[in-house]
Design an enzyme around this catalytic site. Structure first.
Site, PDB file in Angstrom:
ATOM      1  CG  ASP A 263      -2.248   0.720   0.930  1.00 51.44           C
ATOM      2  OD1 ASP A 263      -2.273   1.588   0.035  1.00 51.44           O
ATOM      3  OD2 ASP A 263      -3.249   0.438   1.615  1.00 51.44           O
ATOM      4  CB  ALA A 264       0.161   4.825  -0.508  1.00 50.58           C
TER       5      ALA A 264
END
Length: 727
Positions: A263-264
């Site tokens: 994820d980011a």
């Protein structure tokens, strides 16, 4: 096995070339946005930095671009800058539609209609691929049993069986539309402490395997090409650095052969967790754990991979997976998009009709005392439509959509006017202010902004006007719920109350004596104790999407019947959380509904609940052997006067064995539509797969010799029952 071409490309790459293939950058052009947090790494220089990285071949993937011409421009930079002519993989959050917005995922799960779910995501995938997006960061398949958690809106609710079926349908849909599906967030993200987004999750192994893993495994078995990691610590280890999770479980146990993305900024966050010592250490530990691609806003940790010789073999394996994905998509042959074709596909009217049908199918009729619904338009002279959500295009779409066409969005007010035409007067009043809650501007940039109150808005005068409009009408349709920027990522709530003065408005409308219908627009259960006692008709419409208003009008006036069922147990109050139907039996089970002295310990509406305009009766429940399985059959009859859908649900309970088992577990469902007076024989097969469970002491799947209770009906409170024995 990878192809000869992939192996040749890999063999020609330098260590820096390989690292570049494992980096995915956000690409933002935000001239109109003022960012409140410079630490986010997104500013005016960000796109320039990314384009510089493209020019030197240091990028494998980009996200957050949807314009076909811009995608082609960036792709040319990528191919021309890469020493091996490699294209970029373009990803995007296509959660419940790109241009055509479908109901939010929790709503689609409420349809219990796997074909409709698959069709909806096929439309989303087709539109995404048309503009040049190759991969979606969806579906979100996290089990959510705490509605305070804002991302409940993106999933399929509380149940692993339903969640697994919905996950597989979404994967099939996206990938039939031409994009890679990326189920997320592996794993346990929905169990964040207190429903607080990003906080740690502590989940027993028993719960992981029996509850939280099944949707991910189903997605893998459906052929998902990607898996996204979770942000948080899972049992003390960051999910994005867990070798057990990403390699032992995902690859070695389940046989996943796609690629894994963080994820980011989750790789760099391994340092924030106190897990990694520095970005270089985070990079090595993440890739060794099984993270193939780093999603980065700026300054990726994976840029340090050339200096980590201990990770060289893992890097090669990750690059193979990314190159194989690009090859399967045809990007090594032709990485560009047909811009004219994109415009044609985005405008396809069949996509809008599919969205309207999906919104009809996902609505849940919570209450309908005295058959208040459907309304007879021919008998009405006037309708009052009340509440700011009734005419808010942005809120009708819901959260996590970005490339929508707001002008074509049909609100509830629009839909009602379209349905009744000029023959019925439709008066509208907002009643209360928007009450917009502030968000960091990063989320406004993501399309979560809500409309402001009109200039010169007088809350007191508008409230009084709404009550007067209701008093003068033949029926009042009140639309209440949460504004779409109140739910989603980083949007947890400590309360489930209707925001602002919404309940007060509803109470004032009901007090006028005008027959009242409540429409609830939301993505999680809210406190409806007062409405459930005082409003005869309550229809859960969720955030219904582009054609939401027309679909709601279809249901209000009887052109279609509601048929959705709740994908979660609806709590009476926030103090009951967590509450789910599949708990185990404990001391004094006869007092299960009285565990609190000040409130019933049962849900306001049970899991699987949903009424319709039909009257469904269940009879003749039988069990017969079928090899190592049993066949369960039941007759379902529509005793009502209208054609209507019903979701037939099968629940099991294991009476005894080597571990305690839940009082009921969903193990099958079928959605059908019956004409008035019609009957259908519905059959389920229960085999070892439905009977087995993960045993905490054995640490493996077990099947017990035991007796099973069986219930079949229209919700988890089904009463028609029988038993069968397994030796």
């Amino acid at each position: 096995m990878t192809s000869e071409r992939v192996e040749e490309l890999l063999g020609a790459m330098s260590a820096a070339d390989k690292a570049g293939q494992l980096i995915q950058y956000f690409y933002f052009k935000l001239p109109a946005v003022e960012l409140a947090d410079p630490a986010s790494g997104i500013d005016d220089s960000q796109p320039h930095a990314v384009e510089a990285a493209l020019a030197r071949g240091a990028v494998g993937s980009l996200l957050f671009v949807t314009d076909p011409a811009e995608i082609n421009r960036l792709q040319r930079l990528t191919v021309e800058g890469n020493p091996h002519g490699l294209p970029a993989l373009f990803g995007y959050d296509v959660i419940h539609g790109l241009r055509t917005i479908f109901p939010v995922p929790i709503a689609m799960a409420a349809s219990w209609d796997l074909d409709a779910i698959e069709r909806g995501q096929a439309v989303a995938g087709r539109e995404a691929r048309a503009v040049g997006i190759h991969w979606t960061f969806a579906p979100m398949v996290d089990i959510a049993r705490d509605p305070r958690w804002g991302r409940i809106v993106e999933g399929a609710g509380e149940d692993p069986y339903l969640g697994a079926a919905v996950a597989a349908a979404q994967v099939r849909g996206f990938q039939s539309g031409g994009v890679i599906a990326g189920p997320k967030h592996f794993a346990g993200y929905g169990a964040a402490l207190g429903g607080r987004d990003y906080d740690e999750a502590n989940i027993a192994e028993y719960e992981l395997w029996n509850t939280y893993f099944p949707p991910f495994r189903a997605a893998v078995e459906a052929g998902a090409g990607n898996i996204m990691t979770a942000y948080m610590d899972l049992n003390g280890i960051p999910a994005s650095g867990s070798h057990w999770l990403l390699t032992k479980v995902l690859r070695e146990t389940w046989g996943f052969d796609g690629f894994v993305v963080s994820d980011a900024n989750a790789v760099k966050s391994l340092e924030i967790h106190g897990f990694a010592a520095a970005p270089a250490d985070a990079a090595a530990r993440a890739v060794l754990a099984g993270v193939d691609l780093e999603m980065a806003v700026a300054e990726p940790a994976y840029a340090h991979l050339p200096d980590a010789p201990e990770a060289a073999a893992a890097v090669d394996a990750s690059v193979r997976r990314l190159l194989a994905a690009k090859e399967r998509l045809g990007l090594l042959e032709d990485p560009y998009v047909d811009e004219d074709r994109a415009r044609e596909i985005l405008a396809d009217p069949q996509h809008r009709e599919a969205a309207r049908a999906a919104a009809r199918g996902s609505a849940v009729l919570l209450r309908n005392e005295g058959d208040r619904l459907p309304l007879d338009a021919a008998a009405l002279g006037s309708i009052a439509v009340l509440g700011p959500l009734a005419d808010s295009q942005r809120d009708t779409l819901g959260p996590w959509v970005f490339d929508f066409d707001l002008d074509e969005t049909v609100t509830v007010l629009d839909g009602i006017r379209n349905a009744v035409g000029d023959g019925v007067r439709v008066d509208y009043a907002r009643g209360i202010g928007v009450g917009r809650r502030a968000f960091p501007s990063i989320f406004d940039m993501f399309g979560r902004n809500a409309p402001e109150d009109p200039e010169g808005f007088d809350p007191a005068a508008e409230f009084d006007r709404a009550v007067s409009v209701a008093a003068a009408a033949d029926v009042a349709v009140v639309v209440l719920g949460e504004w779409q920027n109140m739910i989603g990522e980083a949007a947890s709530r400590s309360s489930l109350d209707l925001p602002g003065r919404q309940l007060e408005l509803l109470q004032a409308v009901v007090a006028t004596g005008t027959p009242t219908v409540l429409l609830v627009m939301n993505g999680r259960p809210l406190d409806l104790r007062w409405p459930a006692e005082h409003v005869p008709a309550i229809l859960e419409i969720w955030y219904p999407g582009t054609q939401g208003g027309n679909a709601v009008a279809d249901l209000l006036f009887g052109a279609a019947s509601p048929g959705g069922k709740l994908p979660f147990s609806w709590p009476r109050t926030v103090g009951q959380i967590p509450i789910h139907y599949s708990h185990t039996t404990s001391h004094q089970p006869e007092n299960q509904d009285r565990r609190y002295w000040d409130e019933a310990s049962t849900p306001l509406f049970p899991f699987g609940h949903g009424l319709s305009y039909g009257r469904f009766e269940y009879s003749d429940l039988t069990v017969s052997p079928a090899g190592d399985s049993v066949r369960i059959a039941v007759t379902v009859t529509n005793g009502g006067s209208r054609e209507a859908p019903e979701v037939v649900q099968l629940y099991l309970h294991q009476r005894h064995g080597s571990a305690s088992r839940p009082v009921r577990e969903l193990k099958g469902f079928q959605r059908l539509v019956l004409a008035p007076g019609a009957s259908e024989r519905v059959t389920f097969t229960v085999g070892p797969q439905e009977r087995r469970y993960w045993h905490a002491a054995v640490r493996d799947w077990v099947l017990d010799a035991t007796t099973f209770d069986v219930w079949v009906g229209g919700s988890s409170d089904a009463s028609l029952t029988t038993t069968f024995d397994v030796a």
